[in-house]
Enzyme design. Structure first.
Site, PDB file in Angstrom:
ATOM      1  N   THR A   1       4.407  -4.139   2.151  1.00 52.05           N
ATOM      2  CA  THR A   1       4.640  -4.226   0.704  1.00 52.05           C
ATOM      3  C   THR A   1       5.524  -3.087   0.177  1.00 52.05           C
ATOM      4  OG1 THR A   1       2.437  -5.195   0.543  1.00 52.05           O
ATOM      5  CG2 THR A   1       3.447  -4.501  -1.516  1.00 52.05           C
TER       6      THR A   1
ATOM      7  N   THR B   1       5.450  -9.464  -3.562  1.00 52.78           N
ATOM      8  CA  THR B   1       5.175 -10.589  -2.664  1.00 52.78           C
ATOM      9  C   THR B   1       6.451 -11.204  -2.062  1.00 52.78           C
ATOM     10  OG1 THR B   1       3.336 -11.037  -4.169  1.00 52.78           O
ATOM     11  CG2 THR B   1       3.821 -12.720  -2.579  1.00 52.78           C
TER      12      THR B   1
ATOM     13  N   GLU C   1      -5.642 -12.747  10.429  1.00 49.90           N
ATOM     14  CA  GLU C   1      -5.973 -11.779   9.382  1.00 49.90           C
ATOM     15  C   GLU C   1      -6.713 -12.460   8.226  1.00 49.90           C
ATOM     16  OE1 GLU C   1      -2.972  -8.712   7.812  1.00 49.90           O
ATOM     17  OE2 GLU C   1      -3.269 -10.027   6.095  1.00 49.90           O
TER      18      GLU C   1
END
Ligand code: FAD
Length: 384
Positions: free
Chosen positions: A122, A128, A242
Site C-alpha cells: 500500500t 487500493t 491470506e
C-alpha cells in the site's frame, strides 16, 4: 455431527494460548506494546510454519489446518494480527522464488530464526489502485535502487525480512497496467537506516504499522523473486490463502464475542432476572451466532478447494466478506449486551471490538470484495 478433523490442532493451540490469559493482552494493549512472548511461543512451537513444506523444515499442513491455528488464536482472546504475516508472507517466495532463495530463507523461517512478518504494497497516494504505485526499483548492475514511499506496513519493527512490491518498468511503457511490477525480498536488518526509514503510525488498534520512506535503498539483484515485471501476478496468487486465513481469525473473534455475550447475559441480573431471559437481548446474540456459523461454512469451502488445488477466488473472497461482517456484528452485540461494562478495559470487549473492526478495511476492504464478486462471479461490467 462429524468429528472435527482438526481437533488435535485446536487442543494444542488452545493449551498454548491458555498460558496467555486476558490480563496479558490487556497489559500489552494498554502499553501499546508487542506481544513478544506470545509470538515467540507460537513460533517456537512451530505453529506459524504450518504452510511451509516439510522439505523446507515446515509442517506442510493444508490451508484448512493452518486456518484453525489462526482461528484458535483469536478465539482464545489473542490477536493473530501481531503474527499472521509469519504464516503467509512466505507464500510468494515458496511459489515463485528460485530453489536457492527457498533454501536460503524457508528453513530459517520455519525454525523461527528469521521473521518474514511484513509485506509492503500500500502507498499513500494510490491506495487500493495498486498498479499505480509509485515506488520504483531501478536496476543498476547487480543491485536495484529503490525510491518511494509506503504506508500502513505492518510488523516491520518485528521482522527480519519484508516482501516489497515496486515498479520496475514505468506505467507509461507497459502494455497492461498490471505489468512492470516486481517483488523483492528486503533484508530489514540491513535496510533500516541505510536507505529505509520507518515511521510508526499510532492507530485505533494496538497494531504495529508504519510509514516507510525509501531513499536510494540498495537491494541485491539476487533478491528479486521470480521474473522482473511479473510481481502483480505473484501478489494475486497469494491472496486466496491470506483472505481465508483472515476469515478464520474473524470467525475466532466471532465465537469469542458470542461466548462472552452468552456468559454475561446468563449471569447479569437486572429487574430480578438474567438479562439473557429477555428476547431483546438473546435474539441479537442468536443472530450473531447464525452469521458466524454461515461464514464458517464458506471458510471451510474455500479451504477445501484451496487444498485440492482448485480455483477458490470467489469462495476465499466471500468467506472473508462474511466472516469480517459477522465478527463485527458479534462485537457490536457483545458490547451492547455488556452495557456500560463493555466500555471498561478490564472486560476486554472494547479491545477485541477495536481489533476485529480492522478486517473490513484491511487487508482488503469489503467494497473490493463486492466488486470482485460483481465482476468475476456475476459477470457485471468492471467498475474501476
Ligand atoms: C492497521 C492496518 C494495517 C495494514 N497493514 C498493511 C500491510 O502490512 N501491508 C500493506 O501493504 N498494506 C497494509 N494496510 C493497508 C490496507 O490494505 C489498506 O488500507 C486497504 O487496502 C485500503 O486501502 P486505502 O486505505 O488506501 O483505502 P482507499 O483505497 O483510499 O479507499 C478508501 C475507501 O474507499 C473505498 N473505495 C476506493 N475505491 C473504490 C471503488 N472503486 N469502488 C468502491 N469503493 C472504493 C475503499 O473500499 C475504502 O473503503 C493496512 C491497513 C491498516 C489500517
Amino acid at each position: 455431527m462429524t468429528a472435527d478433523p482438526h481437533q488435535d490442532i485446536r487442543d494444542a493451540v488452545r493449551a498454548l494460548c491458555a498460558q496467555f490469559p486476558d490480563e496479558y493482552f490487556r497489559r500489552i494493549d494498554a502499553a501499546r506494546g508487542y506481544p513478544e512472548a506470545f509470538v515467540d511461543a507460537l513460533i517456537g512451537a512451530g505453529w506459524l510454519a504450518a504452510m511451509i513444506p516439510e522439505a523446507y523444515g515446515g509442517t506442510g499442513l493444508g490451508l484448512g489446518a493452518a486456518s484453525v491455528i489462526m482461528e484458535e488464536i483469536n478465539r482464545c482472546g489473542g490477536n493473530a494480527g501481531a503474527l499472521h504475516g509469519q504464516m503467509y508472507n512466505m507464500g510468494t517466495l515458496l511459489r515463485h522464488g528460485s530453489e536457492a532463495q527457498k533454501r536460503a530463507y524457508l528453513p530459517q523461517v520455519a525454525a523461527g530464526t528469521l521473521r518474514i512478518q511484513s509485506m509492503a504494497v500500500t502507498e499513500p497516494t494510490t491506495g487500493t489502485d495498486t498498479t499505480k504505485i509509485r515506488t520504483t526499483a531501478v536496476r543498476n548492475g547487480d543491485r536495484y535502487l529503490v525510491n518511494g514511499q509506503k504506508v500502513w506496513i505492518s510488523r516491520v519493527q518485528h521482522s527480519d525480512l519484508m516482501i516489497l512490491l515496486a515498479r520496475t518498468t514505468p506505467l507509461a511503457e507497459v502494455g497492461k497496467r498490471s505489468e512492470g511490477l516486481s517483488i523483492f525480498i528486503v533484508d530489514l536488518r540491513e535496510a533500516i537506516g541505510h536507505g529505509l526509514t520507518v515511521r510508526p503510525i499510532p492507530n485505533l488498534v494496538n497494531h504495529e504499522t508504519n510509514e516507510l520512506f525509501f531513499d536510494n535503498l540498495e537491494i541485491p539483484a539476487a533478491n528479486l523473486i521470480g521474473d522482473e515485471g511479473q510481481g502483480f501476478r505473484y501478489l494475486l496468487d497469494g491472496l486466496n490463502a491470506e483472505r481465508t486465513l483472515i476469515a478464520a481469525e474473524c470467525i475466532g473473534d466471532g465465537y469469542w464475542f458470542v461466548e462472552r455475550a452468552v456468559k454475561y447475559a446468563s449471569n447479569r441480573v437486572v429487574f430480578d432476572r438474567p438479562i439473557g431471559m429477555n428476547q431483546g437481548v438473546q435474539f441479537p446474540i442468536a443472530e450473531a451466532h447464525i452469521a458466524i456459523e454461515a461464514a464458517n461454512l464458506m471458510r471451510y469451502r474455500a479451504c477445501e478447494l484451496f487444498d485440492a488445488g482448485a480455483p477458490c477466488g470467489a469462495e476465499a473472497n466471500m468467506a472473508k466478506y462474511l466472516a469480517a461482517k459477522a465478527s463485527w456484528e458479534a462485537a457490536n452485540v457483545c458490547l451492547q449486551t455488556y452495557g456500560g461494562f463493555g466500555f471498561a478495559t478490564e472486560y476486554d470487549i472494547e479491545r477485541k471490538f477495536r481489533e476485529t473492526r480492522l478486517y473490513q478495511v484491511a487487508p482488503v476492504s469489503t467494497n473490493m470484495i463486492l466488486a470482485y464478486v460483481a465482476e468475476h462471479v456475476l459477470g457485471l461490467p468492471r467498475s474501476f
